[in-house]
Design a protein around this motif. Sequence first.
Motif, mmCIF file in Angstrom:
data_model
loop_
_atom_site.group_PDB
_atom_site.id
_atom_site.type_symbol
_atom_site.label_atom_id
_atom_site.label_comp_id
_atom_site.label_asym_id
_atom_site.label_seq_id
_atom_site.Cartn_x
_atom_site.Cartn_y
_atom_site.Cartn_z
ATOM 1 N N ALA A 86 8.958 1.626 5.310
ATOM 2 C CA ALA A 86 7.741 1.270 4.570
ATOM 3 C C ALA A 86 8.059 1.252 3.089
ATOM 4 O O ALA A 86 8.534 2.247 2.532
ATOM 5 N N ALA A 88 6.885 0.026 -0.945
ATOM 6 C CA ALA A 88 5.789 -0.367 -1.827
ATOM 7 C C ALA A 88 6.164 -1.572 -2.686
ATOM 8 O O ALA A 88 5.310 -2.247 -3.220
ATOM 9 N N ARG A 89 7.460 -1.825 -2.832
ATOM 10 C CA ARG A 89 7.847 -2.947 -3.699
ATOM 11 C C ARG A 89 9.066 -3.651 -3.138
ATOM 12 O O ARG A 89 9.777 -3.119 -2.287
ATOM 13 N N ARG A 91 12.840 -5.297 -3.242
ATOM 14 C CA ARG A 91 14.095 -4.807 -3.811
ATOM 15 C C ARG A 91 15.008 -5.962 -4.145
ATOM 16 O O ARG A 91 14.682 -7.119 -3.885
ATOM 17 N N PHE A 122 9.195 6.536 5.841
ATOM 18 C CA PHE A 122 8.447 6.556 4.577
ATOM 19 C C PHE A 122 9.230 7.324 3.521
ATOM 20 O O PHE A 122 9.886 8.326 3.827
ATOM 21 N N ARG A 124 10.032 8.860 -0.688
ATOM 22 C CA ARG A 124 9.635 9.927 -1.615
ATOM 23 C C ARG A 124 8.432 9.500 -2.449
ATOM 24 O O ARG A 124 8.322 8.324 -2.812
ATOM 25 N N THR A 127 10.112 8.179 -5.986
ATOM 26 C CA THR A 127 11.063 7.061 -6.044
ATOM 27 C C THR A 127 11.124 6.224 -4.773
ATOM 28 O O THR A 127 11.918 5.286 -4.693
ATOM 29 N N THR A 145 -0.938 -4.610 -0.925
ATOM 30 C CA THR A 145 -1.770 -4.012 -1.975
ATOM 31 C C THR A 145 -1.795 -4.934 -3.193
ATOM 32 O O THR A 145 -1.059 -5.918 -3.250
ATOM 33 N N SER A 151 1.452 1.012 -5.034
ATOM 34 C CA SER A 151 1.920 2.162 -4.281
ATOM 35 C C SER A 151 0.781 3.078 -3.828
ATOM 36 O O SER A 151 0.004 3.567 -4.636
ATOM 37 N N LEU A 154 1.479 8.745 -0.113
ATOM 38 C CA LEU A 154 2.326 8.766 1.084
ATOM 39 C C LEU A 154 1.526 8.862 2.392
ATOM 40 O O LEU A 154 1.696 8.051 3.313
HETATM 41 N N1 SAH Z 1 6.858 5.147 -6.468
HETATM 42 C C1 SAH Z 1 7.421 4.809 -5.217
HETATM 43 C C2 SAH Z 1 6.369 4.737 -4.159
HETATM 44 C C3 SAH Z 1 6.251 6.019 -3.475
HETATM 45 S S1 SAH Z 1 4.877 6.101 -2.422
HETATM 46 C C4 SAH Z 1 8.101 3.472 -5.295
HETATM 47 O O1 SAH Z 1 7.898 2.776 -6.266
HETATM 48 O O2 SAH Z 1 8.814 3.096 -4.374
HETATM 49 C C5 SAH Z 1 5.603 6.999 -1.080
HETATM 50 C C6 SAH Z 1 5.914 6.154 0.131
HETATM 51 O O3 SAH Z 1 4.701 5.636 0.696
HETATM 52 C C7 SAH Z 1 6.788 4.932 -0.114
HETATM 53 O O4 SAH Z 1 8.162 5.248 -0.161
HETATM 54 C C8 SAH Z 1 6.448 4.078 1.106
HETATM 55 O O5 SAH Z 1 7.175 4.533 2.236
HETATM 56 C C9 SAH Z 1 4.961 4.382 1.301
HETATM 57 N N2 SAH Z 1 4.126 3.357 0.642
HETATM 58 C C10 SAH Z 1 3.366 3.492 -0.470
HETATM 59 N N3 SAH Z 1 2.763 2.332 -0.768
HETATM 60 C C11 SAH Z 1 3.116 1.430 0.168
HETATM 61 C C12 SAH Z 1 2.811 0.054 0.422
HETATM 62 N N4 SAH Z 1 2.032 -0.659 -0.375
HETATM 63 N N5 SAH Z 1 3.364 -0.521 1.512
HETATM 64 C C13 SAH Z 1 4.195 0.161 2.332
HETATM 65 N N6 SAH Z 1 4.516 1.453 2.139
HETATM 66 C C14 SAH Z 1 3.980 2.089 1.084
#
Ligand code: SAH
Length: 257
Positions: A86, A88-89, A91, A122, A124, A127, A145, A151, A154
């Motif tokens: 999973a 959030a952004r 790569r 999932f 951290r 990061t 989103t 983000s 978690l």
């Molecule tokens: N700041 C981190 C985000 C951490 S949120 C970053 O920029 O990568 C913690 C975890 O929640 C992420 O590693 C991911 O597994 C999950 N998560 C948060 N938002 C998400 C999204 N929009 N889609 C999928 N997984 C998400």
Amino acid sequence: MSDPSFSLDQLRIVLIGTSHPGNIGATCRAMKNMGLSDLALVAPRCEVQTSDSISRASGADALLAGAVQHTTLEAAVADATLVVGASARSRTLPWPMITPRQLGESLPAELAGRQARVALVFGREDTGLTNAELQHCHRHVHIPTDAEFSSLNLAAAVQVVAYECRLAWLAGAEHSRSDAAPFGIDWDNPPAEHADLERYFAHLERVLIAIGFHDPEKPRQLMARLRRLYLRARPDTLEVNILRGILSAIEKRTGGR
Ligand code: SAH
């Protein structure tokens, strides 16, 4: 409801490097609400059983107590036949990307065999998942989103993904003929487990170095690109054996092991 085509016990939630006990507790609650019970924690950066995690689990304490701890991601997903990270952004190296809904829709076919296991990984809170961790995954799931604020917390991310898995489970046999996954009931061999693929990647890297094709000093993302290729292809157990056989034959010819 029609007969469920898979069991929710075939789904594992894997949390890597979590730093807040409250998030682990809230994840347990989210999982139990959705009928999931298999939780693996990879190198948590906090204590797991705290007053915070127990209060946020709000009754899902058994799940918290039963969480299995591992030191590496490889160990937590060794028996998984599909690993989904999973994220959030996006790569640097694009990877096959699905939505939680598409993930849910693929589950009946992915989990058609009783031995099949799907691990949902999932990252951290600060990061997320590292590139190396993301490159262990067949697919990445992204919750669509707002791009400016992408983000989720978690446990909230676990909740959304687990909810879609539950909807697919409730929909039962309706989706069992989904084309979204290669391994339906008619496939001739079981899907390879993550550990088989990791052994293959290690073997492949050794041989590519030995024959002078790969220079670890100048990797140029070669192994990441090859991982992406093979993970996208979803080799089954027999196919992985063939691939390893080819590598062994090369080693024999070139005087390697
Ligand atoms: N700041 C981190 C985000 C951490 S949120 C970053 O920029 O990568 C913690 C975890 O929640 C992420 O590693 C991911 O597994 C999950 N998560 C948060 N938002 C998400 C999204 N929009 N889609 C999928 N997984 C998400």
